[in-house]
Design a protein around this motif. Structure first.
Motif, PDB file in Angstrom:
ATOM      1  N   GLY A 102       2.757   7.690 -13.889  1.00 35.35           N
ATOM      2  CA  GLY A 102       2.525   6.320 -13.441  1.00 35.35           C
ATOM      3  C   GLY A 102       3.655   5.750 -12.621  1.00 35.35           C
ATOM      4  N   ASP A 103       4.707   6.528 -12.392  1.00 33.73           N
ATOM      5  CA  ASP A 103       5.866   6.062 -11.634  1.00 33.73           C
ATOM      6  C   ASP A 103       5.464   5.659 -10.224  1.00 33.73           C
ATOM      7  N   TYR A 104       5.813   4.420  -9.862  1.00 35.34           N
ATOM      8  CA  TYR A 104       5.563   3.957  -8.491  1.00 35.34           C
ATOM      9  C   TYR A 104       6.825   3.281  -7.954  1.00 35.34           C
ATOM     10  N   SER A 105       7.935   3.916  -8.202  1.00 39.96           N
ATOM     11  CA  SER A 105       9.237   3.410  -7.782  1.00 39.96           C
ATOM     12  C   SER A 105       9.487   3.726  -6.314  1.00 39.96           C
ATOM     13  N   ALA A 106      10.589   3.201  -5.794  1.00 42.47           N
ATOM     14  CA  ALA A 106      10.997   3.544  -4.432  1.00 42.47           C
ATOM     15  C   ALA A 106      11.221   5.043  -4.303  1.00 42.47           C
ATOM     16  N   ALA A 107      11.816   5.643  -5.316  1.00 43.25           N
ATOM     17  CA  ALA A 107      12.067   7.088  -5.271  1.00 43.25           C
ATOM     18  C   ALA A 107      10.758   7.862  -5.213  1.00 43.25           C
ATOM     19  N   GLN A 108       9.747   7.387  -5.934  1.00 41.20           N
ATOM     20  CA  GLN A 108       8.452   8.055  -5.901  1.00 41.20           C
ATOM     21  C   GLN A 108       7.783   7.896  -4.539  1.00 41.20           C
ATOM     22  N   VAL A 109       7.914   6.739  -3.929  1.00 46.75           N
ATOM     23  CA  VAL A 109       7.380   6.535  -2.579  1.00 46.75           C
ATOM     24  C   VAL A 109       8.001   7.543  -1.619  1.00 46.75           C
ATOM     25  N   ARG A 110       9.303   7.735  -1.728  1.00 49.67           N
ATOM     26  CA  ARG A 110       9.989   8.689  -0.854  1.00 49.67           C
ATOM     27  C   ARG A 110       9.516  10.116  -1.136  1.00 49.67           C
ATOM     28  N   ARG A 111       9.381  10.479  -2.405  1.00 50.56           N
ATOM     29  CA  ARG A 111       8.893  11.819  -2.751  1.00 50.56           C
ATOM     30  C   ARG A 111       7.478  12.031  -2.233  1.00 50.56           C
ATOM     31  N   SER A 112       6.648  11.007  -2.361  1.00 49.86           N
ATOM     32  CA  SER A 112       5.268  11.121  -1.908  1.00 49.86           C
ATOM     33  C   SER A 112       5.211  11.348  -0.403  1.00 49.86           C
ATOM     34  N   LEU A 113       6.007  10.591   0.340  1.00 46.67           N
ATOM     35  CA  LEU A 113       6.061  10.770   1.797  1.00 46.67           C
ATOM     36  C   LEU A 113       6.525  12.176   2.151  1.00 46.67           C
ATOM     37  N   PRO A 147       8.818  -0.353  -4.204  1.00 51.81           N
ATOM     38  CA  PRO A 147       8.035   0.492  -3.296  1.00 51.81           C
ATOM     39  C   PRO A 147       7.783  -0.116  -1.920  1.00 51.81           C
ATOM     40  N   VAL A 148       7.542  -1.411  -1.830  1.00 50.46           N
ATOM     41  CA  VAL A 148       7.298  -2.008  -0.515  1.00 50.46           C
ATOM     42  C   VAL A 148       8.577  -1.982   0.317  1.00 50.46           C
ATOM     43  N   GLU A 149       9.684  -2.286  -0.320  1.00 47.66           N
ATOM     44  CA  GLU A 149      10.959  -2.229   0.403  1.00 47.66           C
ATOM     45  C   GLU A 149      11.230  -0.812   0.912  1.00 47.66           C
ATOM     46  N   GLU A 150      10.902   0.196   0.098  1.00 50.39           N
ATOM     47  CA  GLU A 150      11.113   1.581   0.521  1.00 50.39           C
ATOM     48  C   GLU A 150      10.180   1.946   1.671  1.00 50.39           C
ATOM     49  N   LEU A 151       8.948   1.478   1.617  1.00 55.85           N
ATOM     50  CA  LEU A 151       8.009   1.750   2.704  1.00 55.85           C
ATOM     51  C   LEU A 151       8.510   1.127   4.009  1.00 55.85           C
ATOM     52  N   THR A 152       9.063  -0.072   3.914  1.00 60.93           N
ATOM     53  CA  THR A 152       9.638  -0.721   5.091  1.00 60.93           C
ATOM     54  C   THR A 152      10.815   0.079   5.629  1.00 60.93           C
ATOM     55  N   ARG A 153      11.630   0.600   4.734  1.00 59.82           N
ATOM     56  CA  ARG A 153      12.771   1.424   5.151  1.00 59.82           C
ATOM     57  C   ARG A 153      12.291   2.694   5.856  1.00 59.82           C
ATOM     58  N   GLU A 156      11.556   1.795   9.307  1.00 58.27           N
ATOM     59  CA  GLU A 156      12.797   1.575  10.051  1.00 58.27           C
ATOM     60  C   GLU A 156      13.456   2.895  10.441  1.00 58.27           C
ATOM     61  N   GLU A 157      13.280   3.914   9.598  1.00 62.43           N
ATOM     62  CA  GLU A 157      13.852   5.234   9.890  1.00 62.43           C
ATOM     63  C   GLU A 157      13.031   6.018  10.900  1.00 62.43           C
ATOM     64  N   GLY A 158      11.856   5.507  11.269  1.00 65.18           N
ATOM     65  CA  GLY A 158      11.014   6.186  12.249  1.00 65.18           C
ATOM     66  C   GLY A 158      10.138   7.268  11.672  1.00 65.18           C
ATOM     67  N   LEU A 159      10.095   7.380  10.342  1.00 66.12           N
ATOM     68  CA  LEU A 159       9.229   8.390   9.731  1.00 66.12           C
ATOM     69  C   LEU A 159       7.768   7.947   9.718  1.00 66.12           C
ATOM     70  N   ALA A 160       7.556   6.663   9.810  1.00 64.70           N
ATOM     71  CA  ALA A 160       6.211   6.102   9.981  1.00 64.70           C
ATOM     72  C   ALA A 160       6.299   5.028  11.057  1.00 64.70           C
ATOM     73  N   GLU A 161       5.409   5.107  12.021  1.00 65.11           N
ATOM     74  CA  GLU A 161       5.440   4.111  13.093  1.00 65.11           C
ATOM     75  C   GLU A 161       4.979   2.746  12.592  1.00 65.11           C
ATOM     76  N   HIS A 162       3.960   2.760  11.717  1.00 54.25           N
ATOM     77  CA  HIS A 162       3.391   1.512  11.221  1.00 54.25           C
ATOM     78  C   HIS A 162       3.065   1.662   9.751  1.00 54.25           C
ATOM     79  N   ILE A 163       3.078   0.543   9.021  1.00 57.90           N
ATOM     80  CA  ILE A 163       2.794   0.595   7.594  1.00 57.90           C
ATOM     81  C   ILE A 163       1.673  -0.361   7.217  1.00 57.90           C
ATOM     82  N   GLY A 164       0.952   0.029   6.176  1.00 59.18           N
ATOM     83  CA  GLY A 164      -0.157  -0.781   5.699  1.00 59.18           C
ATOM     84  C   GLY A 164      -0.262  -0.715   4.190  1.00 59.18           C
ATOM     85  N   VAL A 165      -1.235  -1.450   3.658  1.00 58.34           N
ATOM     86  CA  VAL A 165      -1.531  -1.430   2.241  1.00 58.34           C
ATOM     87  C   VAL A 165      -3.019  -1.134   2.086  1.00 58.34           C
ATOM     88  N   ALA A 166      -3.351  -0.244   1.165  1.00 56.71           N
ATOM     89  CA  ALA A 166      -4.730   0.196   0.970  1.00 56.71           C
ATOM     90  C   ALA A 166      -5.052   0.154  -0.514  1.00 56.71           C
TER      91      ALA A 166
END
Length: 318
Positions: A102-113, A147-153, A156-166
């Motif tokens: 159930g982990d949905y931390s910033a670290a998990q967002v990065r691992r998922s990406l 997680p949202v802050e990590e997605l924004t980061r 900013e790093e250019g790994l995703a051009e645009h971000i959304g929520v689904a």
């Protein structure tokens, strides 16, 4: 039907992207029978992705969590065969929580990406969503270092051009749209011939300049196959009221010589608030068939009848 024509494109909010009115969805390619009710052999899924990549729809949606990464892996294999996405092709995926913990931390967002990039064989993505944030509180999603802050980061790093929520719950997605953090919102099963619960979200997104992607116009299959062919809506047994209303929708479409799935697709694509509509396909021939349905000539007089046949609001999703 005549030969499939090029698809019109629409502006996706303030992203600067123009996307076709139809987007093919990769969830069903992951073969999740507990959700969709059937298996999809891997080779057939691969052939389906190949057909999408050869076709006129340069938009494909998937997620890290679909089949434990199976959908992304199949898409990545097809992309590798042609040396990567065609020019202008928009590939969207989604970061997911750890389904075991159930982990949905910033670290998990990065691992998922990182897992998504590896499976897809890419070093960056045109569009990346925060997927199913209903599994955590809004406060946890928006917390500092969350997680949202990590997605924004990641953007900013250019790994995703645009971000959304689904996700699912309309009220929760409205709260995320109101933060201004997201460029795109994806809703599913909540703006269909039978369910109109996403209406306020579509209005809020348009007001905020956020692009809208509407997924699952068939409600999991019932609005493609009818209540006898698929007596489920949004991956659960359909209420008798919903089954009755869908039966009436089928009858109305029959009177006008319109296939049910053609009406279901057009209901979504005719809405100016929606940039693109995600439709899952599991066979290569379904790619062309879907586009033919999208182009079906539908008489204007059918729409008032269909609008009157939507389920009562207390039978909608949330």
């Amino acid at each position: 039907m005549s030969a499939v024509e090029p698809l019109p494109t629409r502006q996706l909010g303030r992203t600067g992207l123009r996307v076709p009115e139809i987007c093919f969805g990769g969830a069903v390619l992951a073969s999740m029978p507990s959700i969709f009710g059937y298996d999809v052999p891997e080779e057939r899924a691969l052939e389906t992705v190949r057909a999408v990549l050869r076709g006129p729809v340069g938009f494909l949606d998937t997620a890290a969590g679909y089949g434990g990464g199976r959908s992304e892996r199949i898409i990545g294999a097809a992309l590798a065969e042609i040396g990567g996405p065609p020019p202008g092709f928009v590939l969207a995926t989604k970061v997911d929580r750890d389904e075991e913990t159930g982990d949905y931390s910033a670290a998990q967002v990065r691992r998922s990406l990182e897992g998504s990039l590896e499976r897809l064989g890419l070093d960056r993505l045109p569009l990346l969503y925060l997927h199913d944030p209903e599994h955590i509180s809004f406060e946890a999603g928006m917390a500092a270092g969350g997680p949202v802050e990590e997605l924004t980061r990641i953007r900013e790093e250019g790994l995703a051009e645009h971000i959304g929520v689904a996700g699912g719950p309309v009220g929760l997605l409205e709260r995320y749209v109101a933060t201004g953090a997201f460029e795109v919102v994806l809703t599913h099963n909540r703006w269909t011939l039978i369910d109109r619960s996403a209406g306020p979200l579509l209005d809020a997104a348009r007001e905020a300049g956020v692009g809208v992607i509407n997924a699952a116009p068939f409600g999991g299959g019932i609005l493609a196959k009818g209540p006898e062919g698929q007596p489920r809506y949004a991956y659960a047994a359909a209420d008798p009221v919903v089954l009755e209303r869908v039966g009436e929708i089928v009858a109305a479409c029959d009177r006008h010589g319109v296939p049910l799935p053609a009406a279901a697709i057009r209901f979504s694509t005719r809405d100016p608030r929606i940039a693109s509509t995600v439709i899952g396909v599991t066979r290569p021939e379904r790619v062309t068939e879907t586009l033919e349905l999208h182009q079906w000539s539908i008489p204007d007089e059918l729409w008032p009848t269909l609008d009157g046949l939507a389920a009562p609001a207390d039978h909608w999703q949330n």
